[in-house]
Design a protein around this motif. Structure first.
Motif, PDB file in Angstrom:
ATOM      1  N   VAL A  12      -7.338   4.826 -10.252  1.00 46.54           N
ATOM      2  CA  VAL A  12      -7.030   4.392  -8.895  1.00 46.54           C
ATOM      3  C   VAL A  12      -5.768   3.540  -8.920  1.00 46.54           C
ATOM      4  O   VAL A  12      -5.463   2.881  -9.915  1.00 46.54           O
ATOM      5  CB  VAL A  12      -8.200   3.604  -8.266  1.00 46.54           C
ATOM      6  N   SER A  13      -5.045   3.565  -7.818  1.00 45.51           N
ATOM      7  CA  SER A  13      -3.798   2.806  -7.716  1.00 45.51           C
ATOM      8  C   SER A  13      -4.064   1.371  -7.270  1.00 45.51           C
ATOM      9  O   SER A  13      -5.154   1.045  -6.787  1.00 45.51           O
ATOM     10  CB  SER A  13      -2.872   3.486  -6.698  1.00 45.51           C
ATOM     11  N   LYS A  14      -3.041   0.539  -7.394  1.00 49.94           N
ATOM     12  CA  LYS A  14      -3.136  -0.845  -6.921  1.00 49.94           C
ATOM     13  C   LYS A  14      -3.363  -0.862  -5.412  1.00 49.94           C
ATOM     14  O   LYS A  14      -4.111  -1.701  -4.901  1.00 49.94           O
ATOM     15  CB  LYS A  14      -1.866  -1.609  -7.282  1.00 49.94           C
ATOM     16  N   TRP A  16      -4.938   1.424  -3.615  1.00 51.35           N
ATOM     17  CA  TRP A  16      -6.335   1.788  -3.364  1.00 51.35           C
ATOM     18  C   TRP A  16      -7.228   0.571  -3.570  1.00 51.35           C
ATOM     19  O   TRP A  16      -8.113   0.293  -2.770  1.00 51.35           O
ATOM     20  CB  TRP A  16      -6.753   2.921  -4.297  1.00 51.35           C
ATOM     21  N   LEU A  17      -6.980  -0.156  -4.667  1.00 46.66           N
ATOM     22  CA  LEU A  17      -7.789  -1.339  -4.971  1.00 46.66           C
ATOM     23  C   LEU A  17      -7.660  -2.392  -3.873  1.00 46.66           C
ATOM     24  O   LEU A  17      -8.660  -2.959  -3.435  1.00 46.66           O
ATOM     25  CB  LEU A  17      -7.384  -1.932  -6.322  1.00 46.66           C
ATOM     26  N   LEU A  30     -14.441  -6.058  -9.880  1.00 44.74           N
ATOM     27  CA  LEU A  30     -13.240  -5.825 -10.666  1.00 44.74           C
ATOM     28  C   LEU A  30     -13.432  -6.499 -12.013  1.00 44.74           C
ATOM     29  O   LEU A  30     -13.628  -7.717 -12.079  1.00 44.74           O
ATOM     30  CB  LEU A  30     -12.043  -6.411  -9.919  1.00 44.74           C
ATOM     31  N   VAL A  90     -14.496  -1.456 -10.966  1.00 42.38           N
ATOM     32  CA  VAL A  90     -13.113  -1.122 -11.278  1.00 42.38           C
ATOM     33  C   VAL A  90     -12.768  -1.836 -12.573  1.00 42.38           C
ATOM     34  O   VAL A  90     -12.826  -3.065 -12.641  1.00 42.38           O
ATOM     35  CB  VAL A  90     -12.151  -1.568 -10.152  1.00 42.38           C
ATOM     36  N   TYR A  92     -10.088  -2.667 -15.763  1.00 42.74           N
ATOM     37  CA  TYR A  92      -8.691  -2.647 -16.170  1.00 42.74           C
ATOM     38  C   TYR A  92      -8.513  -3.437 -17.454  1.00 42.74           C
ATOM     39  O   TYR A  92      -9.293  -4.314 -17.781  1.00 42.74           O
ATOM     40  CB  TYR A  92      -7.756  -3.148 -15.058  1.00 42.74           C
ATOM     41  N   CYS A 120     -10.998   3.400 -13.112  1.00 38.72           N
ATOM     42  CA  CYS A 120     -10.072   2.587 -13.895  1.00 38.72           C
ATOM     43  C   CYS A 120      -8.775   2.411 -13.122  1.00 38.72           C
ATOM     44  O   CYS A 120      -8.297   3.345 -12.493  1.00 38.72           O
ATOM     45  CB  CYS A 120      -9.769   3.252 -15.243  1.00 38.72           C
ATOM     46  N   LEU A 121      -8.217   1.224 -13.191  1.00 31.32           N
ATOM     47  CA  LEU A 121      -6.980   0.902 -12.508  1.00 31.32           C
ATOM     48  C   LEU A 121      -5.800   1.458 -13.301  1.00 31.32           C
ATOM     49  O   LEU A 121      -5.722   1.252 -14.509  1.00 31.32           O
ATOM     50  CB  LEU A 121      -6.865  -0.622 -12.347  1.00 31.32           C
ATOM     51  N   GLU A 122      -4.901   2.169 -12.618  1.00 32.69           N
ATOM     52  CA  GLU A 122      -3.709   2.702 -13.282  1.00 32.69           C
ATOM     53  C   GLU A 122      -2.786   1.570 -13.690  1.00 32.69           C
ATOM     54  O   GLU A 122      -2.719   0.564 -12.999  1.00 32.69           O
ATOM     55  CB  GLU A 122      -2.882   3.598 -12.361  1.00 32.69           C
TER      56      GLU A 122
END
Length: 123
Positions: A12-14, A16-17, A30, A90, A92, A120-122
């Motif tokens: 997922v992108s920042k 999206w988060l 998170l 999420v 990271y 997972c955060l990209e």
């Protein structure tokens, strides 16, 4: 959502988060899988650092203990229990969880085994 094929995780992108946290922060946990020193230097606001003794990490990986049992804070334990049934985790760290024995890799695998929604955060 894109997927990291090496770790079998939805990425997922920042953006999206940020949208997710703004809409339903209670249903999202998170987890910062980096060491406690890196977490102390900087981390995403509302992130929880998952730094536990290696023996507990091995027991978690082996399925001998539940994720909530590794947490002492009653409020966080309740949030984890809530999110296990109807929320999103999420994860990271400094990189993708390609090492299955890393905190990130173990948490990802264990949460997926438990049928929990985990991404997972990209970056």
């Amino acid at each position: 959502m894109p997927m990291d094929s090496e770790c079998e995780c939805d990425l997922v992108s920042k953006e999206w988060l940020l949208a997710k946290l703004r809409s339903d922060e209670r249903d999202t946990i998170l987890i910062d899988c980096r060491g406690s020193n890196e977490y102390a230097i900087s981390h995403i606001r509302s992130a929880v650092n998952f730094s536990i003794p290696s023996i507990m990490l091995r027991r978690l990986a082996a399925g001998k203990i539940e994720l909530a049992s590794t947490v002492q804070c009653k409020e966080l334990k309740a949030r984890i229990t809530h999110c296990c049934s109807r929320g999103t985790f999420v994860l990271y760290s400094d990189g993708a969880p390609r090492d299955p024995d890393s905190v990130h890799g173990i948490l990802l695998r264990r949460l997926k085994q438990d049928g929990v929604q985990v991404v997972c955060l990209e970056g």
